[in-house]
Motif scaffolding. Structure first.
Motif, PDB file in Angstrom:
ATOM      1  N   LEU A 151       0.838  -1.196   0.000  1.00 33.89           N
ATOM      2  CA  LEU A 151       0.000   0.000   0.000  1.00 33.89           C
ATOM      3  C   LEU A 151       0.876   1.250   0.000  1.00 33.89           C
ATOM      4  N   ASN A 152       0.622   2.156  -0.937  1.00 33.63           N
ATOM      5  CA  ASN A 152       1.436   3.377  -0.978  1.00 33.63           C
ATOM      6  C   ASN A 152       0.637   4.618  -1.368  1.00 33.63           C
ATOM      7  N   GLY A 153      -0.692   4.544  -1.271  1.00 32.18           N
ATOM      8  CA  GLY A 153      -1.455   5.735  -1.590  1.00 32.18           C
ATOM      9  C   GLY A 153      -2.935   5.464  -1.739  1.00 32.18           C
ATOM     10  N   ALA A 154      -3.625   6.474  -2.246  1.00 42.66           N
ATOM     11  CA  ALA A 154      -5.073   6.376  -2.413  1.00 42.66           C
ATOM     12  C   ALA A 154      -5.522   7.326  -3.509  1.00 42.66           C
ATOM     13  N   LEU A 155      -6.638   6.981  -4.107  1.00 40.06           N
ATOM     14  CA  LEU A 155      -7.317   7.858  -5.056  1.00 40.06           C
ATOM     15  C   LEU A 155      -8.519   8.441  -4.333  1.00 40.06           C
ATOM     16  N   LEU A 156      -8.599   9.772  -4.269  1.00 38.77           N
ATOM     17  CA  LEU A 156      -9.689  10.422  -3.560  1.00 38.77           C
ATOM     18  C   LEU A 156     -10.895  10.611  -4.470  1.00 38.77           C
ATOM     19  N   ASP A 157     -12.052  10.855  -3.850  1.00 41.66           N
ATOM     20  CA  ASP A 157     -13.272  11.043  -4.637  1.00 41.66           C
ATOM     21  C   ASP A 157     -13.212  12.306  -5.483  1.00 41.66           C
ATOM     22  N   SER A 158     -12.286  13.210  -5.163  1.00 45.85           N
ATOM     23  CA  SER A 158     -12.102  14.426  -5.959  1.00 45.85           C
ATOM     24  C   SER A 158     -11.251  14.177  -7.201  1.00 45.85           C
ATOM     25  N   GLY A 159     -10.636  12.991  -7.290  1.00 47.98           N
ATOM     26  CA  GLY A 159      -9.746  12.677  -8.398  1.00 47.98           C
ATOM     27  C   GLY A 159      -8.284  12.888  -8.070  1.00 47.98           C
ATOM     28  N   THR A 160      -7.986  13.490  -6.919  1.00 44.79           N
ATOM     29  CA  THR A 160      -6.600  13.698  -6.503  1.00 44.79           C
ATOM     30  C   THR A 160      -5.952  12.366  -6.140  1.00 44.79           C
ATOM     31  N   VAL A 161      -4.705  12.196  -6.565  1.00 41.99           N
ATOM     32  CA  VAL A 161      -3.935  11.007  -6.199  1.00 41.99           C
ATOM     33  C   VAL A 161      -3.057  11.354  -5.008  1.00 41.99           C
ATOM     34  N   LEU A 162      -3.142  10.537  -3.981  1.00 42.94           N
ATOM     35  CA  LEU A 162      -2.374  10.733  -2.759  1.00 42.94           C
ATOM     36  C   LEU A 162      -1.350   9.615  -2.637  1.00 42.94           C
ATOM     37  N   ARG A 163      -0.082   9.984  -2.451  1.00 42.51           N
ATOM     38  CA  ARG A 163       0.969   8.992  -2.217  1.00 42.51           C
ATOM     39  C   ARG A 163       1.529   9.202  -0.818  1.00 42.51           C
ATOM     40  N   VAL A 164       1.780   8.086  -0.129  1.00 49.16           N
ATOM     41  CA  VAL A 164       2.248   8.160   1.250  1.00 49.16           C
ATOM     42  C   VAL A 164       3.505   7.315   1.414  1.00 49.16           C
ATOM     43  N   PRO A 165       4.384   7.687   2.360  1.00 46.10           N
ATOM     44  CA  PRO A 165       5.545   6.850   2.657  1.00 46.10           C
ATOM     45  C   PRO A 165       5.119   5.618   3.442  1.00 46.10           C
ATOM     46  N   ALA A 166       6.075   4.743   3.721  1.00 43.75           N
ATOM     47  CA  ALA A 166       5.759   3.497   4.426  1.00 43.75           C
ATOM     48  C   ALA A 166       5.118   3.756   5.782  1.00 43.75           C
ATOM     49  N   SER A 167       5.593   4.790   6.486  1.00 40.48           N
ATOM     50  CA  SER A 167       5.021   5.086   7.801  1.00 40.48           C
ATOM     51  C   SER A 167       3.565   5.524   7.683  1.00 40.48           C
ATOM     52  N   GLY A 168       3.208   6.191   6.593  1.00 38.32           N
ATOM     53  CA  GLY A 168       1.822   6.584   6.376  1.00 38.32           C
ATOM     54  C   GLY A 168       0.937   5.407   6.022  1.00 38.32           C
ATOM     55  N   ALA A 169       1.503   4.447   5.284  1.00 40.57           N
ATOM     56  CA  ALA A 169       0.730   3.262   4.901  1.00 40.57           C
ATOM     57  C   ALA A 169       0.396   2.396   6.105  1.00 40.57           C
ATOM     58  N   ARG A 170       1.184   2.525   7.168  1.00 37.84           N
ATOM     59  CA  ARG A 170       0.943   1.707   8.364  1.00 37.84           C
ATOM     60  C   ARG A 170      -0.099   2.319   9.302  1.00 37.84           C
ATOM     61  N   THR A 171      -0.569   3.509   8.998  1.00 35.90           N
ATOM     62  CA  THR A 171      -1.580   4.132   9.854  1.00 35.90           C
ATOM     63  C   THR A 171      -2.951   3.516   9.586  1.00 35.90           C
ATOM     64  N   ARG A 172      -3.904   3.849  10.440  1.00 34.65           N
ATOM     65  CA  ARG A 172      -5.271   3.326  10.294  1.00 34.65           C
ATOM     66  C   ARG A 172      -6.126   4.209   9.391  1.00 34.65           C
ATOM     67  N   TYR A 173      -5.531   5.270   8.850  1.00 35.24           N
ATOM     68  CA  TYR A 173      -6.330   6.251   8.123  1.00 35.24           C
ATOM     69  C   TYR A 173      -6.671   5.826   6.698  1.00 35.24           C
TER      70      TYR A 173
END
Length: 237
Positions: A151-173
């Motif tokens: 896991l390294n990111g998400a696609l938001l309902d607005s169409g924005t692509v979000l990329r996160v580092p490994a520490s962000g991927a380990r969160t519950r968010y």
């Protein structure tokens, strides 16, 4: 007998891939040896070919596309420079790749574009640019992954692509449908907005630091001139 068993194994493998969760993505019969030229260093003809229609391309930090979402929901992960081999690749285009499939993740790791011939990524110079601060807020439409399935990111309902580092991927968010707020630095590309997160949370007030970079800059290495110097508020002590 051995030949028959080998053929049976190949048939079962192809049937399992075709019958997996990815239904609209077609498994394409591989071209016979010698059919179509290839500029790839490695011979990829042993890899399965997959085909589908592009719903949208995913932007990278160099302004290129580093992936795609197909109309059936399949995520295609590409190395930098691969999408650039097809100048006509855009939303609505047909896309055929050679790669590996992770059915449980709805993910295909592409190693080559494979329409009439196999085309691999060309080396791209890394552009060192300072991206401006950026933030994004919305709900997570789907999760995104790297080529290893992490896991390294998400696609938001607005169409924005979000990329996160490994520490962000380990969160519950990072959960599909969950509200998300991210701030870091961003890029406006031909394929949409990209935000690389340094802070992440369900909203701005609850956002936490998720960058893998240390909060405090590293000091001078032992034995160097500045090793015994401490930088205080008023200067070096």
């Amino acid at each position: 007998m051995a030949t028959a068993l080998f053929a049976l194994c190949i048939w079962h493998s192809g049937a399992a891939l075709a019958a997996g969760p990815i239904k609209a993505t077609q498994v394409v019969t591989s071209a016979s040896p010698g059919q179509g030229a290839s500029q790839c260093v490695f011979d990829l003809r042993g890899m399965q070919r997959y085909s589908g229609k592009v719903e949208r391309l995913l932007p990278g930090t160099q302004g290129d596309a580093v992936g795609a979402i197909l109309t059936d929901g399949t995520e295609i992960e590409m190395p930098p420079g691969l999408a650039a081999q097809d100048h006509h690749l855009r939303a609505g285009s047909s896309l055929t790749v050679r790669g590996l499939i992770a059915p449980a993740l709805h993910l295909i790791r592409a190693f080559a574009l494979s329409d009439k011939q196999d085309l691999c990524a060309a080396p791209m110079p890394e552009l060192v640019t300072s991206a401006p601060p950026a933030s994004a807020q919305g709900r997570i439409a789907r999760l995104l992954h790297d080529g290893d399935g992490a896991l390294n990111g998400a696609l938001l309902d607005s169409g924005t692509v979000l990329r996160v580092p490994a520490s962000g991927a380990r969160t519950r968010y990072l959960q599909p449908g969950a509200p998300i707020y991210a701030e870091g630095y961003g890029y406006q590309t031909a394929y949409g907005k990209l935000v690389v997160a340094r802070r992440l949370g369900p909203d701005r007030l609850q956002a936490i630091h998720v960058s893998d970079e240390p909060l405090i800059p590293r000091g001078a290495p032992p034995g160097s001139v500045g090793y015994d110097q401490i930088q205080g508020p008023g200067g070096t002590e």
